[in-house]
Scaffold this motif. Structure first.
Motif: not given
Length: 247
Positions: A79-84, A86-88, A95, A99, A146
């Motif tokens: 999940q941390k990799e996915l969040d990174y 998305r934020l990038y 946004k 999306n 992560d």
């Protein structure tokens, strides 16, 4: 948006390569329409990507596809990799557009086979070497989101780097930025441990020039931030050797 419809249609006929081609052609049509409204030189805007002077819209889907390969490399979708990621993308493209990119990726490509070789070949033909180095740094940053980079992730990024035409010494330099060991500073500066003080100083000037943020000043803020991180790692490596060697 014509680009998304073209991507879906392209995939239905020619699978993943068709989706990529459809997306790029759809982007061209979108920009042609936009150019007619604004009076801009649309063809120049689209095909200037060879010099990295075009919006990242033409390769964001490819970049996300490479990111997915790294995330899945060790068999665990973190999940941390996915969040990174998305934020990038939000920082780089905004946004709304981020999306939209994730939406078409999830609908068309996510559960299909992705060819690192094909995607990298396309990016290699359309981006400067400096930009491909930043893509490499981005992929390592995903793997490190992560807290550590696994060997399967290193192997996957290494394959992508070869397809992107990244030189081995540059791959090892950026890789060393994410690993702490006695040789890291030397690898970042692309020199041997036996290097003289003069050679260290020369290597520092060379690497500082190669990774200077101005190299990516034409790109979005997220890319420039990554360039600053690479540049800082070069400075830290040099300062470490200064302390160790006493110069």
């Amino acid at each position: 948006m014509i680009r998304w419809l073209a991507a879906v249609l392209g995939y239905s006929f020619f699978r993943f390569p068709g989706a990529i081609v459809g997306f790029l052609l759809g982007t061209l049509i979108d920009k042609m329409i936009g150019g007619q409204k604004t009076g801009g030189s649309t063809f120049q805007q689209v095909f200037q990507q060879q010099d990295d002077k075009v919006s990242p819209a033409d390769f964001e889907l490819n970049l996300l596809s490479l990111a997915s390969l790294v995330i899945k490399a060790d068999g665990v979708v973190n999940q941390k990799e996915l969040d990174y990621v998305r934020l990038y993308f939000v920082q780089a493209y905004g946004k709304e557009r981020a999306n939209a990119t994730f939406k078409v990726f999830n609908e068309v490509i996510k559960n299909r086979q992705i060819s690192a070789a094909n995607i990298s070949a396309l990016l290699r033909s359309r981006t400067r070497y400096e930009s491909r180095l930043q893509i490499l740094h981005f992929l390592f940053s995903i793997a490190n989101a992560d807290g550590y980079v696994t060997q399967p992730e290193v192997n996957e990024i290494n394959n992508i780097a070869r397809y992107l035409g990244i030189q081995l010494r540059d791959f090892e330099s950026i890789k060393a930025m994410f690993f702490q060991n006695p040789d890291s500073a030397y690898k970042i500066l692309e020199i041997e441990k036996s290097a003289t003080v003069s050679e260290i100083k020369t290597a520092y000037r060379t690497m500082a020039k190669k990774y200077h943020p101005d190299k990516l000043i034409h790109m979005d803020a997220a890319y420039q931030k990554g360039a600053e991180e690479k540049f800082r790692k070069v400075q830290e490596a040099y300062e470490q050797l200064q302390k160790e060697r006493g110069f």
